[in-house]
Design a protein around this motif. Structure first.
Motif, short mmCIF file in Angstrom:
data_model
loop_
_atom_site.label_atom_id
_atom_site.label_comp_id
_atom_site.label_asym_id
_atom_site.label_seq_id
_atom_site.Cartn_x
_atom_site.Cartn_y
_atom_site.Cartn_z
N UNK A 129 0.72 -1.43 0.17
CA UNK A 129 -0.03 -0.05 0.14
C UNK A 129 0.66 0.60 -0.34
N UNK A 130 1.42 1.84 -0.99
CA UNK A 130 1.68 3.14 -1.32
C UNK A 130 0.83 4.25 -0.42
N UNK A 131 1.75 5.26 -1.28
CA UNK A 131 1.01 6.72 -0.55
C UNK A 131 -0.15 7.13 -0.84
N UNK A 132 -0.21 6.71 -1.93
CA UNK A 132 -1.27 7.34 -2.62
C UNK A 132 -2.57 6.74 -3.26
N UNK A 133 -3.56 6.87 -3.05
CA UNK A 133 -4.81 5.68 -3.87
C UNK A 133 -5.39 6.33 -5.10
N UNK A 134 -4.89 8.11 -5.22
CA UNK A 134 -5.48 8.86 -6.45
C UNK A 134 -5.02 9.44 -7.38
N UNK A 135 -4.70 9.50 -8.19
CA UNK A 135 -3.75 9.56 -9.99
C UNK A 135 -3.20 10.64 -9.51
N UNK A 136 -2.14 10.74 -10.12
CA UNK A 136 -1.08 11.55 -10.21
C UNK A 136 -0.68 12.62 -11.54
N UNK A 137 -0.40 14.06 -11.18
CA UNK A 137 -0.11 14.59 -12.00
C UNK A 137 0.66 15.76 -12.04
N UNK A 138 1.54 15.32 -12.35
CA UNK A 138 3.15 16.03 -12.10
C UNK A 138 3.37 17.60 -13.35
N UNK A 139 3.13 18.61 -12.50
CA UNK A 139 3.37 19.54 -14.00
C UNK A 139 4.83 20.01 -13.57
N UNK A 140 4.93 21.05 -15.34
CA UNK A 140 6.44 21.91 -15.31
C UNK A 140 6.46 22.73 -13.90
N UNK A 141 7.64 22.75 -13.92
CA UNK A 141 7.92 22.95 -12.44
C UNK A 141 8.38 22.32 -11.09
N UNK A 142 7.36 21.44 -11.04
CA UNK A 142 7.17 20.35 -10.31
C UNK A 142 8.30 18.78 -9.90
N UNK A 143 8.56 18.49 -8.44
CA UNK A 143 8.90 17.26 -7.84
C UNK A 143 8.15 16.57 -7.22
N UNK A 144 7.97 15.53 -8.01
CA UNK A 144 7.65 13.75 -6.92
C UNK A 144 8.80 13.15 -6.49
N UNK A 145 8.95 13.01 -5.48
CA UNK A 145 9.93 11.63 -5.78
C UNK A 145 9.83 10.99 -4.08
N UNK A 146 10.05 10.24 -4.65
CA UNK A 146 9.91 8.47 -3.51
C UNK A 146 10.38 8.93 -2.35
N UNK A 147 9.86 8.34 -1.41
CA UNK A 147 10.45 8.84 0.05
C UNK A 147 10.76 7.55 0.55
N UNK A 148 9.98 6.56 0.05
CA UNK A 148 10.31 4.89 0.08
C UNK A 148 10.25 4.24 -0.57
N UNK A 149 10.66 2.57 -0.32
CA UNK A 149 10.47 1.09 -1.46
C UNK A 149 9.15 1.82 -1.86
#
Length: 204
Positions: A129-149
């Protein structure tokens, strides 16, 4: 407490004990105001209104319903260890230059997490079970990074539902077992999707 006046809060809101806050109108909280919750019994409910806040930190729950919460306007870095709930129409928008770290609990809203600025760290995973249960959108200028396996998750109802990258960056930190489950919809218009780990990567 239900609030419906914009000028009730000017610097910050701290919910302690068993306190909760229900919105009585949109724009109740000034856009730069920090919201913090001291424990799991605290609740911020949007009550059918969209809201923009400066930052989100602490524990407790944010109940979106079918509405949108925008956070990050004060450009500070915070950690949210609570839970965000909401329907398929709900949305969280991360703005500003700060970093929002999501850890300790799985976010159970099934709408969209949209990263427009700064960084978001996906810091929770437990038994697929990961962090999010939603759709993920990453727009210009943003970073979404992993903080766990396995931060993207792979269990039903505990994984990212789709990934859309519009010039932003997903990934970068070197975690193992970045598990991409079969049928995961991925759409990219520019940007980067980094799925490497030190030992293993899996696309079913």
């Amino acid at each position: 407490v239900s609030q419906s006046r914009y000028d009730h809060f000017t610097t910050g809101i701290s919910l302690v004990g068993g306190a909760d806050l229900g919105l009585g109108a949109a724009g109740v909280i000034p856009d730069g105001v920090a919201v913090s919750m001291a424990n799991s019994g605290n609740l911020l409910s949007l009550n059918g209104f969209n809201e923009t806040i400066g930052s989100l930190s602490g524990y407790g729950e944010v109940a979106l319903g079918s509405q949108t919460l925008t956070t990050g306007n004060n450009n500070t870095s915070t950690t949210w260890g609570g839970r965000i709930s909401g329907t398929d129409n709900s949305k969280v928008i991360k703005t500003g230059t700060g970093t929002l770290t999501l850890n300790n609990q799985r976010q159970i809203f099934t709408g969209t997490y949209q990263a427009d600025g700064g960084a978001t760290i996906l810091g929770y995973e437990s038994n697929g079970y990961g962090t999010l249960s939603s759709h993920l959108v990453v727009n210009s200028g943003a970073l979404v990074d992993y903080g766990a396996d396995n931060a993207l998750g792979w269990q039903d109802n505990g994984r990212v539902r789709s990934i859309t990258i519009n010039g932003g960056t997903l990934g970068g930190s070197n975690y193992n077992w970045i598990h991409l489950w079969g049928g995961l919809p991925v759409s990219m218009t520019g940007g980067e999707f980094k799925v490497y780990g030190t030992a293993y990567r899996d696309w079913e």
